[in-house]
Scaffold this motif. Structure first.
Motif, PDB file in Angstrom:
ATOM      1  N   PRO A   8      12.067  -8.915 -36.512  1.00  0.00           N
ATOM      2  CA  PRO A   8      10.777  -9.256 -35.901  1.00  0.00           C
ATOM      3  C   PRO A   8      10.531 -10.759 -35.958  1.00  0.00           C
ATOM      4  O   PRO A   8      11.011 -11.442 -36.867  1.00  0.00           O
ATOM      5  N   ARG A   9       9.793 -11.273 -34.989  1.00  0.00           N
ATOM      6  CA  ARG A   9       9.496 -12.703 -34.936  1.00  0.00           C
ATOM      7  C   ARG A   9       8.612 -13.073 -36.119  1.00  0.00           C
ATOM      8  O   ARG A   9       7.531 -12.488 -36.306  1.00  0.00           O
ATOM      9  N   PRO A  10       9.030 -14.021 -36.974  1.00  0.00           N
ATOM     10  CA  PRO A  10       8.173 -14.415 -38.094  1.00  0.00           C
ATOM     11  C   PRO A  10       6.817 -14.923 -37.596  1.00  0.00           C
ATOM     12  O   PRO A  10       6.723 -15.543 -36.524  1.00  0.00           O
ATOM     13  N   VAL A  11       5.787 -14.664 -38.375  1.00  0.00           N
ATOM     14  CA  VAL A  11       4.428 -15.038 -37.995  1.00  0.00           C
ATOM     15  C   VAL A  11       4.322 -16.533 -37.708  1.00  0.00           C
ATOM     16  O   VAL A  11       3.682 -16.962 -36.742  1.00  0.00           O
ATOM     17  N   GLY A  12       4.976 -17.329 -38.561  1.00  0.00           N
ATOM     18  CA  GLY A  12       4.909 -18.787 -38.397  1.00  0.00           C
ATOM     19  C   GLY A  12       5.537 -19.259 -37.101  1.00  0.00           C
ATOM     20  O   GLY A  12       5.028 -20.179 -36.446  1.00  0.00           O
ATOM     21  N   LEU A  13       6.641 -18.630 -36.712  1.00  0.00           N
ATOM     22  CA  LEU A  13       7.293 -19.021 -35.460  1.00  0.00           C
ATOM     23  C   LEU A  13       6.501 -18.529 -34.257  1.00  0.00           C
ATOM     24  O   LEU A  13       6.447 -19.204 -33.220  1.00  0.00           O
ATOM     25  N   ALA A  14       5.874 -17.361 -34.376  1.00  0.00           N
ATOM     26  CA  ALA A  14       5.015 -16.874 -33.288  1.00  0.00           C
ATOM     27  C   ALA A  14       3.861 -17.842 -33.050  1.00  0.00           C
ATOM     28  O   ALA A  14       3.465 -18.093 -31.903  1.00  0.00           O
ATOM     29  N   ALA A  15       3.345 -18.420 -34.131  1.00  0.00           N
ATOM     30  CA  ALA A  15       2.271 -19.411 -34.001  1.00  0.00           C
ATOM     31  C   ALA A  15       2.782 -20.665 -33.286  1.00  0.00           C
ATOM     32  O   ALA A  15       2.083 -21.236 -32.431  1.00  0.00           O
ATOM     33  N   ILE A  16       4.002 -21.081 -33.613  1.00  0.00           N
ATOM     34  CA  ILE A  16       4.600 -22.235 -32.933  1.00  0.00           C
ATOM     35  C   ILE A  16       4.832 -21.921 -31.457  1.00  0.00           C
ATOM     36  O   ILE A  16       4.576 -22.754 -30.580  1.00  0.00           O
ATOM     37  N   ASP A  17       5.300 -20.704 -31.173  1.00  0.00           N
ATOM     38  CA  ASP A  17       5.502 -20.287 -29.775  1.00  0.00           C
ATOM     39  C   ASP A  17       4.218 -20.471 -28.964  1.00  0.00           C
ATOM     40  O   ASP A  17       4.246 -20.937 -27.823  1.00  0.00           O
ATOM     41  N   ARG A  18       3.096 -20.083 -29.562  1.00  0.00           N
ATOM     42  CA  ARG A  18       1.809 -20.174 -28.854  1.00  0.00           C
ATOM     43  C   ARG A  18       1.446 -21.630 -28.569  1.00  0.00           C
ATOM     44  O   ARG A  18       0.934 -21.949 -27.489  1.00  0.00           O
ATOM     45  N   GLU A  19       1.703 -22.500 -29.541  1.00  0.00           N
ATOM     46  CA  GLU A  19       1.421 -23.927 -29.326  1.00  0.00           C
ATOM     47  C   GLU A  19       2.310 -24.486 -28.213  1.00  0.00           C
ATOM     48  O   GLU A  19       1.838 -25.201 -27.320  1.00  0.00           O
ATOM     49  N   MET A  20       3.598 -24.144 -28.263  1.00  0.00           N
ATOM     50  CA  MET A  20       4.544 -24.692 -27.294  1.00  0.00           C
ATOM     51  C   MET A  20       4.257 -24.203 -25.875  1.00  0.00           C
ATOM     52  O   MET A  20       4.471 -24.935 -24.903  1.00  0.00           O
ATOM     53  N   LEU A 216      12.520 -34.929 -34.647  1.00  0.00           N
ATOM     54  CA  LEU A 216      13.297 -33.687 -34.683  1.00  0.00           C
ATOM     55  C   LEU A 216      13.813 -33.392 -36.091  1.00  0.00           C
ATOM     56  O   LEU A 216      13.777 -32.245 -36.544  1.00  0.00           O
ATOM     57  N   ALA A 217      14.285 -34.413 -36.788  1.00  0.00           N
ATOM     58  CA  ALA A 217      14.791 -34.205 -38.151  1.00  0.00           C
ATOM     59  C   ALA A 217      13.690 -33.644 -39.059  1.00  0.00           C
ATOM     60  O   ALA A 217      13.942 -32.760 -39.877  1.00  0.00           O
ATOM     61  N   LEU A 218      12.487 -34.158 -38.896  1.00  0.00           N
ATOM     62  CA  LEU A 218      11.362 -33.647 -39.692  1.00  0.00           C
ATOM     63  C   LEU A 218      11.140 -32.166 -39.401  1.00  0.00           C
ATOM     64  O   LEU A 218      10.993 -31.355 -40.320  1.00  0.00           O
ATOM     65  N   GLY A 219      11.140 -31.787 -38.127  1.00  0.00           N
ATOM     66  CA  GLY A 219      10.941 -30.383 -37.769  1.00  0.00           C
ATOM     67  C   GLY A 219      12.040 -29.483 -38.280  1.00  0.00           C
ATOM     68  O   GLY A 219      11.787 -28.377 -38.776  1.00  0.00           O
ATOM     69  N   PHE A 220      13.290 -29.939 -38.173  1.00  0.00           N
ATOM     70  CA  PHE A 220      14.414 -29.165 -38.714  1.00  0.00           C
ATOM     71  C   PHE A 220      14.229 -28.923 -40.209  1.00  0.00           C
ATOM     72  O   PHE A 220      14.432 -27.804 -40.694  1.00  0.00           O
ATOM     73  N   THR A 221      13.848 -29.961 -40.945  1.00  0.00           N
ATOM     74  CA  THR A 221      13.677 -29.835 -42.396  1.00  0.00           C
ATOM     75  C   THR A 221      12.550 -28.876 -42.741  1.00  0.00           C
ATOM     76  O   THR A 221      12.692 -27.992 -43.588  1.00  0.00           O
ATOM     77  N   GLU A 222      11.411 -29.057 -42.068  1.00  0.00           N
ATOM     78  CA  GLU A 222      10.242 -28.220 -42.369  1.00  0.00           C
ATOM     79  C   GLU A 222      10.524 -26.745 -42.123  1.00  0.00           C
ATOM     80  O   GLU A 222      10.105 -25.889 -42.899  1.00  0.00           O
ATOM     81  N   LEU A 223      11.239 -26.446 -41.048  1.00  0.00           N
ATOM     82  CA  LEU A 223      11.420 -25.047 -40.655  1.00  0.00           C
ATOM     83  C   LEU A 223      12.624 -24.387 -41.316  1.00  0.00           C
ATOM     84  O   LEU A 223      12.571 -23.219 -41.686  1.00  0.00           O
ATOM     85  N   SER A 224      13.735 -25.120 -41.447  1.00  0.00           N
ATOM     86  CA  SER A 224      14.953 -24.512 -42.006  1.00  0.00           C
ATOM     87  C   SER A 224      15.046 -24.671 -43.520  1.00  0.00           C
ATOM     88  O   SER A 224      15.837 -23.994 -44.170  1.00  0.00           O
ATOM     89  N   ARG A 225      14.240 -25.608 -44.075  1.00  0.00           N
ATOM     90  CA  ARG A 225      14.248 -25.912 -45.515  1.00  0.00           C
ATOM     91  C   ARG A 225      15.594 -26.459 -45.975  1.00  0.00           C
ATOM     92  O   ARG A 225      15.922 -26.406 -47.167  1.00  0.00           O
ATOM     93  N   ALA A 320      16.343 -22.594 -37.416  1.00  0.00           N
ATOM     94  CA  ALA A 320      15.610 -22.169 -38.612  1.00  0.00           C
ATOM     95  C   ALA A 320      15.507 -20.650 -38.690  1.00  0.00           C
ATOM     96  O   ALA A 320      15.664 -20.061 -39.763  1.00  0.00           O
ATOM     97  N   ASP A 321      15.287 -20.013 -37.555  1.00  0.00           N
ATOM     98  CA  ASP A 321      15.140 -18.561 -37.531  1.00  0.00           C
ATOM     99  C   ASP A 321      16.422 -17.870 -37.986  1.00  0.00           C
ATOM    100  O   ASP A 321      16.387 -16.791 -38.590  1.00  0.00           O
ATOM    101  N   ALA A 322      17.561 -18.514 -37.731  1.00  0.00           N
ATOM    102  CA  ALA A 322      18.850 -17.953 -38.145  1.00  0.00           C
ATOM    103  C   ALA A 322      19.100 -18.153 -39.643  1.00  0.00           C
ATOM    104  O   ALA A 322      19.951 -17.478 -40.223  1.00  0.00           O
ATOM    105  N   ARG A 323      18.368 -19.077 -40.269  1.00  0.00           N
ATOM    106  CA  ARG A 323      18.621 -19.423 -41.670  1.00  0.00           C
ATOM    107  C   ARG A 323      17.586 -18.876 -42.649  1.00  0.00           C
ATOM    108  O   ARG A 323      17.895 -18.689 -43.825  1.00  0.00           O
TER     109      ARG A 323
END
Length: 340
Positions: A8-20, A216-225, A320-323
């Motif tokens: 299932p789509r994580p809640v946090g990513l669904a929220a990002i989807d809505r913004e995008m 982009l690097a900031l976003g990768f870090t925040e989402l994939s940890r 991030a979703d894959a990790r």
């Protein structure tokens, strides 16, 4: 044994989807609705000839991305983290200052204004018209209100559109950038995602587009940890090449500008080092053998940024979703950073 259901789509990513989903419309509205304030900021910049761009996180990355665009107009522009300006300040005399804060409420913003005294020639960029920042200095306010999702996506696009309004007031032709917002490109990221499947860190890099690489690097870090970071192309060349190999992914940004040949040279070196390489390419030049190339129509500046950014966002989210099981839900951070 039946195959398990799709994750299932994580809640946090669904929220990002809505913004995008609404970032392009909000960006165009932001450009159109801030004409008068952009003219005031442009008048200040013309008078001083010097511009200091202050922000934190994604807001600072935006400053880094637009720095070269103001410099190209003959403006002495410099982007600094607001935390650095608090600790080792540049003199503000004779400078126009743009403070960017998506929430308008971050700890550094509040403290900085309590310390500076005069706010002559200080302006803000924010998404929140009722925020501390918007109450304190004249602001360009982005359309659509506060960004609710954790990692910056819509807020970046909207803030770039606010800068486009200022640059247009300074005489830049905004048509190519607005065209990129109006007709977004939809690149397939599957090959890029596969190329990065086994990496343990990602390094983003550019020359004229370095600020976009930093965002982009900031976003990768925040989402994939995972530790993902950015090095300007020359800085990557001076020693850090030692880290390159099969487990270090590299993402380069190549625009249609005089620095493109340097990005090409770096791409060849990355391929030679055996590191998986993805190139966001709006240079109009031939793809680099051994790299996964995401091609865009030839563009530079904000036109290139608006074309590349949504595709880069989709790549960072899919990576991030894959990790991570609950990508998009922060475990050590908050959306609005209220502590220093």
């Amino acid at each position: 044994m039946t195959m398990s259901a799709a994750k299932p789509r994580p809640v946090g990513l669904a929220a990002i989807d809505r913004e995008m989903a609404r970032q392009h419309a909000d960006a165009i509205a932001s450009f159109e609705h801030n004409t008068a304030m952009a003219a005031k900021v442009a008048a200040s910049i013309r008078r001083t000839g010097r511009l200091l761009l202050l922000g934190m996180g994604g807001s600072h990355a935006v400053g880094r991305a637009v720095e070269p665009l103001y410099r190209a107009l003959g403006i002495d522009a410099l982007a600094l983290p607001l935390s650095e300006q608090l600790g080792q300040p540049l003199l503000l005399t004779g400078r126009t200052v743009l403070v960017t804060s998506q929430s308008g409420e971050s700890a550094e913003v509040v403290r900085w204004f309590s310390e500076i005294g005069s706010t002559a020639d200080v302006f803000g960029l924010t998404l929140e018209g009722a925020s501390f920042l918007a109450r304190t200095v004249p602001c360009l306010v982005g359309a659509g209100g506060t960004e609710l999702a954790f990692a910056a996506t819509r807020s970046l696009t909207v803030t770039f559109a606010l800068h486009l309004a200022i640059l247009a007031a300074l005489g830049e032709d905004p048509s190519a950038a607005l065209g990129a917002l109006d007709q977004p490109q939809d690149n397939d990221i599957a090959q890029a995602l596969t190329a990065l499947a086994k990496v343990t860190t990602i390094v983003t890099s550019g020359r004229r587009l370095q600020g976009l690489a930093e965002a982009l690097a900031l976003g990768f870090t925040e989402l994939s940890r995972l530790p993902c970071f950015s090095l300007e192309g020359g800085q990557l060349r001076h020693g850090p090449m030692e880290m390159l190999g099969p487990h270090v992914g590299v993402i380069l940004f190549r625009g249609n500008d005089p620095t493109s040949e340097l990005v090409t040279a770096m791409a060849l070196s990355v391929v030679e080092a055996g590191a998986p390489l993805v190139i966001f390419d709006s240079s109009g030049q031939s793809p680099v053998a051994g790299a996964i190339t995401l091609s865009f129509k030839p563009a530079s500046g904000l036109a290139a940024i608006f074309a590349m950014l949504p595709v880069a966002q989709r790549l960072m989210i899919a990576f991030a979703d894959a990790r991570v099981d609950n990508a998009g839900t922060p475990v050590r951070s908050t959306k609005i950073t209220r502590s220093e």
